[in-house]
Design a protein around this motif. Sequence first.
Motif, short mmCIF file in Angstrom:
data_model
loop_
_atom_site.label_atom_id
_atom_site.label_comp_id
_atom_site.label_asym_id
_atom_site.label_seq_id
_atom_site.Cartn_x
_atom_site.Cartn_y
_atom_site.Cartn_z
N GLY A 282 0.79 -1.22 0.00
CA GLY A 282 0.00 0.00 0.00
C GLY A 282 0.82 1.27 0.00
N TYR A 283 2.12 1.18 -0.30
CA TYR A 283 2.96 2.37 -0.36
C TYR A 283 2.86 3.02 -1.73
CZ TYR A 283 5.39 1.41 4.04
OH TYR A 283 5.68 1.21 5.37
N ARG A 284 3.01 4.32 -1.72
CA ARG A 284 3.14 5.06 -2.98
C ARG A 284 4.51 5.72 -3.02
NH1 ARG A 284 2.22 10.69 -3.31
NH2 ARG A 284 1.99 11.68 -1.24
N PHE A 285 4.95 6.06 -4.24
CA PHE A 285 6.26 6.67 -4.44
C PHE A 285 6.07 8.09 -4.96
CE2 PHE A 285 6.87 2.14 -4.62
CZ PHE A 285 8.03 1.93 -3.90
N THR A 286 6.87 9.02 -4.46
CA THR A 286 6.73 10.41 -4.85
C THR A 286 8.09 11.08 -4.88
OG1 THR A 286 5.49 12.43 -4.41
CG2 THR A 286 6.39 11.26 -2.49
N THR A 287 8.06 12.41 -5.03
CA THR A 287 9.28 13.20 -5.09
C THR A 287 9.37 14.10 -3.87
OG1 THR A 287 8.25 15.00 -6.31
CG2 THR A 287 9.22 13.19 -7.60
N LEU A 288 10.53 14.72 -3.67
CA LEU A 288 10.70 15.63 -2.55
C LEU A 288 9.90 16.91 -2.74
CD1 LEU A 288 14.51 15.11 -1.83
CD2 LEU A 288 12.58 14.38 -0.42
N ALA A 289 9.72 17.35 -3.99
CA ALA A 289 8.88 18.52 -4.24
C ALA A 289 7.46 18.28 -3.73
CB ALA A 289 8.87 18.86 -5.73
N ASP A 290 6.96 17.08 -3.93
CA ASP A 290 5.62 16.74 -3.44
C ASP A 290 5.57 16.76 -1.92
OD1 ASP A 290 2.88 15.75 -3.85
OD2 ASP A 290 3.65 13.92 -2.94
N VAL A 291 6.66 16.30 -1.27
CA VAL A 291 6.72 16.34 0.19
C VAL A 291 6.64 17.78 0.69
CG1 VAL A 291 8.21 15.86 2.18
CG2 VAL A 291 8.01 14.17 0.34
N LEU A 292 7.27 18.69 -0.06
CA LEU A 292 7.26 20.11 0.31
C LEU A 292 5.96 20.80 -0.10
CD1 LEU A 292 10.93 21.05 -0.64
CD2 LEU A 292 9.95 21.08 1.66
N GLY A 293 5.13 20.12 -0.85
CA GLY A 293 3.88 20.71 -1.28
C GLY A 293 4.04 21.69 -2.41
N THR A 294 5.04 21.50 -3.28
CA THR A 294 5.26 22.38 -4.43
C THR A 294 5.32 21.55 -5.69
OG1 THR A 294 6.69 24.10 -5.35
CG2 THR A 294 7.77 22.29 -4.21
N ASP A 295 5.08 22.20 -6.81
CA ASP A 295 5.07 21.48 -8.08
C ASP A 295 6.46 20.98 -8.46
OD1 ASP A 295 2.36 21.83 -8.33
OD2 ASP A 295 2.54 23.66 -9.54
N SER A 296 7.46 21.83 -8.31
CA SER A 296 8.81 21.45 -8.76
C SER A 296 9.85 22.30 -8.04
CB SER A 296 8.94 21.63 -10.27
OG SER A 296 10.26 21.35 -10.69
N LEU A 297 11.01 21.72 -7.84
CA LEU A 297 12.15 22.44 -7.27
C LEU A 297 13.17 22.78 -8.34
CD1 LEU A 297 12.59 20.36 -4.00
CD2 LEU A 297 11.76 22.71 -4.19
N THR A 298 12.82 22.55 -9.60
CA THR A 298 13.67 22.93 -10.73
C THR A 298 12.91 23.91 -11.60
OG1 THR A 298 12.89 21.11 -12.13
CG2 THR A 298 14.84 20.69 -10.75
N SER A 299 13.66 24.70 -12.37
CA SER A 299 13.04 25.68 -13.27
C SER A 299 13.96 25.89 -14.46
CB SER A 299 12.81 27.01 -12.54
OG SER A 299 14.04 27.53 -12.06
N PRO A 300 13.40 26.29 -15.59
CA PRO A 300 14.24 26.55 -16.77
C PRO A 300 15.06 27.82 -16.56
CG PRO A 300 11.96 27.08 -17.24
CD PRO A 300 11.96 26.44 -15.89
#
Length: 726
Positions: A282-300
């Motif tokens: 029942g585990y799901r996998f995600t990213t650290l940006a999701d943990v922080l509640g933001t869309d992305s920690l990278t930008s162009p």
Amino acid sequence: MRRRPHRPARPSRTRTGPRHHRASPRPRHRFRIVVPLVVLAFVVSVLLTEGYTTRTFPGDQEGRTGRPATGVPREVTGGGPVVDTTRDHPSTYRVPDRTVVLTFDDGPDPVWTPRIRAVLDRHGTPGTFFVTGQQAVRHPGVLRAVIRSGHEIGVHTFSHRDLSTRSASGVDRELALTQLALAGAAGINSSLLRMPYSSTTAALDRADWSVARHLGDKGYVLAFVDRDTRDWQRPGARAIADAAAPGAPGRGAVVLMHDAGGDRSQTVEALDELIPRLQAQGYRFTTLADVLGTDSLTSPVDTGTLWKGRVFVAAVTVSGTAMSVIGVLLLVVGSLVLGRCVLLLVLARHHAHRRPHHAPGPPVTRPVSVVVPAHNESLCIAKTLRSLAAGDHPVEIVVVDDGSDDGTADIAESLGLHAVTVVRQPNGGKASALNTGVRRASHDLVVMLDADTVFAPSTVRRLVQPFADPAVGATAGNAKVGNRRGLLGRWQHIEYVMGFNLDRRMYDLLRCMPTVPGAVGAFRVTALRDAGTMSGDTLAEDTDITMALHRAGWEIRYVEDALAWTEVPTSLRQLWRQRYRWSYGTLQAAWKHRHAPAERGHAGHFGRVGLPLLTVFQILTPLLAPLIDLLTVYGLVFGNPLVTLLAWTGVLAVQTVCAAYAFRLDGESLRPLWALPLQQFVYRQLMYLVLVQACLTAANGYRLPWQRLRRSGDVVLPPPLSAPER
């Protein structure tokens, strides 16, 4: 009977006028100076870029766990694995229950990153890849593929340095280079960072926290771990998967793995086992940006930054390619240097221990003509002529005064020595003076020496003995340094004994002697005429006539006990001028006789053996030899200094063995060899530059003028070798 040559060589044009040449136009002079500087700057830039961007790091090291946290806020050490220090009060974030963030350090790797990405994509699982700038600029395509698959990118510094040991400026430089690498490789920047060698927040100490606050001021969110799989230890795929599973049932976790730094096959297998197991629980996998509640920690990045990054990546790519070429060239030159040393030692030993060559017929006792070309040699001529007059073989001495204006001819005449004839002529160059002397010679054997050279009493007698064999057209004597006082004199003494005379032993055995030295050589007049006499076509008339004799079918011998002491330059400027002329003249002679390999008989043998050896050992190897010095410095700065020093010492040891054996063969004292290590730091580099300059001069089509050296007249016979019969 004398073996007749298979075909006579074409006569060479003899220069009759003085050696006056039109001055080089200034642009050509600049060309010969600028090109070496540009090449040197390029190589140094390549080494610096490659050294800094590919410096290896111990990537498979354990994170610092279990250390007491001192000077770190308790809310951080007891909080979650994601730390935000961008504000005045730090915040931490925990991964939600039944949620896992898979993170991978040290990539991108061209082998393992794509395999790990393929497993994640197959299971529809996102991953967070903390990349180093070094790897990003080396493998930009791998990084772009990870981004296209929707995975998260974080910063792991540029060269995987422990930031707690770096100054603030050093930390900033690591971050700036990493962002530049990300911009050039993928057109992005990232505000997510994991410090190398970090683990859990409980392991932070005062130094780490100071860096963490500095990183927060730069806008970075820091990622630590909950579960360290220690996959770099390769404990097995099952053990890695077990270590990645959250410790408490249903607890979320940030999991640390690696996609570079070694063999990651077990990590790939562990992911294929871990992901389905946790999904079934029942585990799901995600990213650290999701943990922080933001869309992305990278930008162009903007256009300007994008192009700066691309230039940076291109520079690293060029340096990597150039470094590969340099590595191959270093392997070639190293093999040539060591191969040459081994070849010289083996052949020199064989030469020294072979049976003495007994020419057919009785010893040569008939008189010999000695030709001494002289131009402004007032300081040397008396000593030279007296040494010839003291010889134990009947000679006539022809001194050709080539337009001297310092009274050289008057001094020669005033000595009142028996059988000395002085011929005066307008300045026409050394080749012209030698030809004049040969025409005035009364005998069929002619010995030639420079006017600054002193013979031992037995030199002429020993030099002419091989002419008992009618196939021999010339002999080369053993030239030694007569003014070996001072460091520069000792360096040249080592070179003469170790280099020139060991080489001549090798060439003698292989029957392809390339040069009868102008300081001490003897010729059969018939052979000289077959070869076209001395030519002014090159600045190395001794090498030119020697090659012409080979092409005319004549044998040339080396007589190691025919000793002569000659004057060598006493300043670096004078040495440069002499070796510049020698190098340029050798290039001219080799080019002039370039068709010899296609000829038959002895001429073809010389062309297929002598010319390649000359090209490889006197042109190609010295041109490439500076790589040894440059890469030694590179190794000291960017590599393992101990290994580099051991390698350099090993090369020096091989040279010392060669030098010691050469000194022993020549009966010389080993004491001057203390200067051999010092020779590696100044003298060798000067010889490199001289040859490079000569090659560029030849490539530029410039005719180098004759450059006469300033004489000191201080040639002396060393006491151990000055006895008439040694």
